[in-house]
Scaffold this motif. Structure first.
Motif, PDB file in Angstrom:
ATOM      1  N   LEU A  97      90.785  44.429 -21.875  1.00  0.00           N
ATOM      2  CA  LEU A  97      91.829  43.417 -21.666  1.00  0.00           C
ATOM      3  C   LEU A  97      93.070  44.046 -21.032  1.00  0.00           C
ATOM      4  O   LEU A  97      93.810  43.381 -20.314  1.00  0.00           O
ATOM      5  CB  LEU A  97      92.196  42.816 -23.033  1.00  0.00           C
ATOM      6  N   SER A  98      93.285  45.325 -21.300  1.00  0.00           N
ATOM      7  CA  SER A  98      94.463  46.005 -20.732  1.00  0.00           C
ATOM      8  C   SER A  98      94.130  46.788 -19.463  1.00  0.00           C
ATOM      9  O   SER A  98      94.985  47.498 -18.934  1.00  0.00           O
ATOM     10  CB  SER A  98      95.062  46.973 -21.769  1.00  0.00           C
ATOM     11  N   HIS A 139      83.276  41.103 -28.148  1.00  0.00           N
ATOM     12  CA  HIS A 139      83.997  40.343 -29.171  1.00  0.00           C
ATOM     13  C   HIS A 139      84.153  38.907 -28.675  1.00  0.00           C
ATOM     14  O   HIS A 139      84.973  38.633 -27.803  1.00  0.00           O
ATOM     15  CB  HIS A 139      85.367  41.026 -29.387  1.00  0.00           C
ATOM     16  N   GLY A 142      98.684  43.669 -26.824  1.00  0.00           N
ATOM     17  CA  GLY A 142     100.085  44.050 -26.917  1.00  0.00           C
ATOM     18  C   GLY A 142     100.866  43.478 -28.083  1.00  0.00           C
ATOM     19  O   GLY A 142     102.097  43.501 -28.087  1.00  0.00           O
ATOM     20  N   VAL A 197      89.701  49.764 -32.031  1.00  0.00           N
ATOM     21  CA  VAL A 197      89.830  49.092 -30.730  1.00  0.00           C
ATOM     22  C   VAL A 197      91.254  49.342 -30.263  1.00  0.00           C
ATOM     23  O   VAL A 197      92.189  49.286 -31.056  1.00  0.00           O
ATOM     24  CB  VAL A 197      89.610  47.564 -30.864  1.00  0.00           C
ATOM     25  N   HIS A 257      85.086  47.812 -25.429  1.00  0.00           N
ATOM     26  CA  HIS A 257      85.361  46.554 -26.123  1.00  0.00           C
ATOM     27  C   HIS A 257      85.665  45.462 -25.087  1.00  0.00           C
ATOM     28  O   HIS A 257      86.595  45.589 -24.293  1.00  0.00           O
ATOM     29  CB  HIS A 257      86.558  46.752 -27.057  1.00  0.00           C
ATOM     30  N   GLY A 264      93.708  45.251 -32.755  1.00  0.00           N
ATOM     31  CA  GLY A 264      95.022  44.647 -32.565  1.00  0.00           C
ATOM     32  C   GLY A 264      96.167  45.522 -33.027  1.00  0.00           C
ATOM     33  O   GLY A 264      96.229  45.920 -34.184  1.00  0.00           O
ATOM     34  N   PRO A 320      94.101  36.710 -32.858  1.00  0.00           N
ATOM     35  CA  PRO A 320      93.442  36.962 -31.580  1.00  0.00           C
ATOM     36  C   PRO A 320      93.969  36.079 -30.460  1.00  0.00           C
ATOM     37  O   PRO A 320      94.428  34.971 -30.699  1.00  0.00           O
ATOM     38  CB  PRO A 320      91.972  36.670 -31.880  1.00  0.00           C
ATOM     39  N   MET A 361      87.346  35.256 -24.367  1.00  0.00           N
ATOM     40  CA  MET A 361      88.188  34.176 -24.897  1.00  0.00           C
ATOM     41  C   MET A 361      87.943  32.884 -24.130  1.00  0.00           C
ATOM     42  O   MET A 361      87.740  32.910 -22.918  1.00  0.00           O
ATOM     43  CB  MET A 361      89.658  34.573 -24.774  1.00  0.00           C
TER      44      MET A 361
HETATM   45  C1  DX5 Z   1      93.090  40.332 -29.180  1.00  0.00           C
HETATM   46  C2  DX5 Z   1      91.975  41.225 -28.729  1.00  0.00           C
HETATM   47  C3  DX5 Z   1      92.226  42.697 -28.824  1.00  0.00           C
HETATM   48  C4  DX5 Z   1      93.395  43.182 -28.088  1.00  0.00           C
HETATM   49  C5  DX5 Z   1      93.757  44.593 -28.478  1.00  0.00           C
HETATM   50  O1  DX5 Z   1      92.630  39.041 -29.223  1.00  0.00           O
HETATM   51  O2  DX5 Z   1      90.833  40.970 -29.516  1.00  0.00           O
HETATM   52  O3  DX5 Z   1      91.089  43.427 -28.455  1.00  0.00           O
HETATM   53  O4  DX5 Z   1      93.205  43.107 -26.717  1.00  0.00           O
HETATM   54  O5  DX5 Z   1      94.829  44.923 -27.702  1.00  0.00           O
HETATM   55  P1  DX5 Z   1      96.014  45.868 -28.149  1.00  0.00           P
HETATM   56  O6  DX5 Z   1      95.419  47.191 -28.415  1.00  0.00           O
HETATM   57  O7  DX5 Z   1      96.889  45.804 -26.956  1.00  0.00           O
HETATM   58  O8  DX5 Z   1      96.663  45.255 -29.380  1.00  0.00           O
END
Ligand code: DX5
Ligand code: ZN
Length: 219
Positions: free
Chosen positions: A11-12, A67, A146, A196, A34, A177, A142, A38
């Protein structure tokens, strides 16, 4: 000492070059990838679907830790399995029948994870703990990367670790998270096996993935 595994959240990553970023993660010591899925309904954000996962499969041999934050989840399991998921994690609120969804994932030869939101109690899934491979504890609500680690979930990790020990079960505990170089230690000390991390892995130390993964593994 316990071996900690790191599952960086893409996601990042840079979405315009996901394949390249996944390759870089593998070269930097990640243990799995991971993938946050969504649907804009179960969570207020939209990310990626099976075709993207399928196209990423060729960039790494690492397991895809998928996930699923989608509701209803059951009817999409096969598509994510076919796309190349290795671990498939769902939220209990997103299925009418937890056992059927567990069995479907197993029948496809994949590892099963169940994710607990910050407000979801262990007793929601306690009777299924012997049937699954992984519990993914959400330490943020979720939807977005960030966010700040919700420290109240530490008790849930400890309770889960105790149940695992008392009942001699083998599932892994993963946390998702707000994991940074401090909260990682808190989580691992409470019983977590897999961290994660999106923001910390991709953004700390000017995006030095290898360094960030190494620090996260140091407890
Ligand atoms: C949130 C996601 C996480 C998130 C973790 O819904 O499931 O995997 O991207 O990101 P950081 O490490 O930035 O909190
Ligand atoms: Zn996630």
């Amino acid at each position: 000492m316990k071996k900690i595994q790191i599952s960086p959240s893409i996601l990042s990553a840079d979405f315009s070059q996901l394949g390249k970023d996944i390759k870089r993660l593998e070269e930097s010591g990640a243990d799995m990838i991971h993938v946050d899925v969504m649907d804009g309904h179960f969570v207020p954000n939209l990310t990626i679907g099976p075709p993207v996962i399928k196209s990423l499969r060729k960039y790494t041999k690492l397991p895809f830790d998928v996930h699923l934050m989608i509701d209803p989840v059951h009817k999409y399991i096969k598509a994510y399995s076919d796309a190349g998921a290795d671990i498939i994690t769902f939220h209990p609120e997103a299925t009418d029948n937890i056992l059927e969804t567990i069995n479907l994932i197993k029948s496809l030869g994949k590892k099963v994870g169940i994710s607990l939101n910050p407000d979801t109690e262990i007793n929601t899934i306690e009777k299924h703990l012997e049937q699954i491979d992984l519990v993914l504890i959400m330490s943020v609500y979720p939807g977005f990367g960030g966010q700040t680690f919700i420290k109240e979930v530490v008790k849930k990790i400890r309770d889960l670790d105790k149940i695992r020990e008392d009942k001699k079960l083998n599932f892994k505990i993963e946390i998702d998270g707000g994991i940074n170089f401090e909260t990682s230690k808190v989580a691992v000390n409470a019983g977590v096996d897999i961290l994660v991390s999106g923001t910390t892995v991709f953004k700390e130390n000017d995006g030095d993935l290898e360094k960030n993964i190494k620090i996260l593994k140091q407890i």
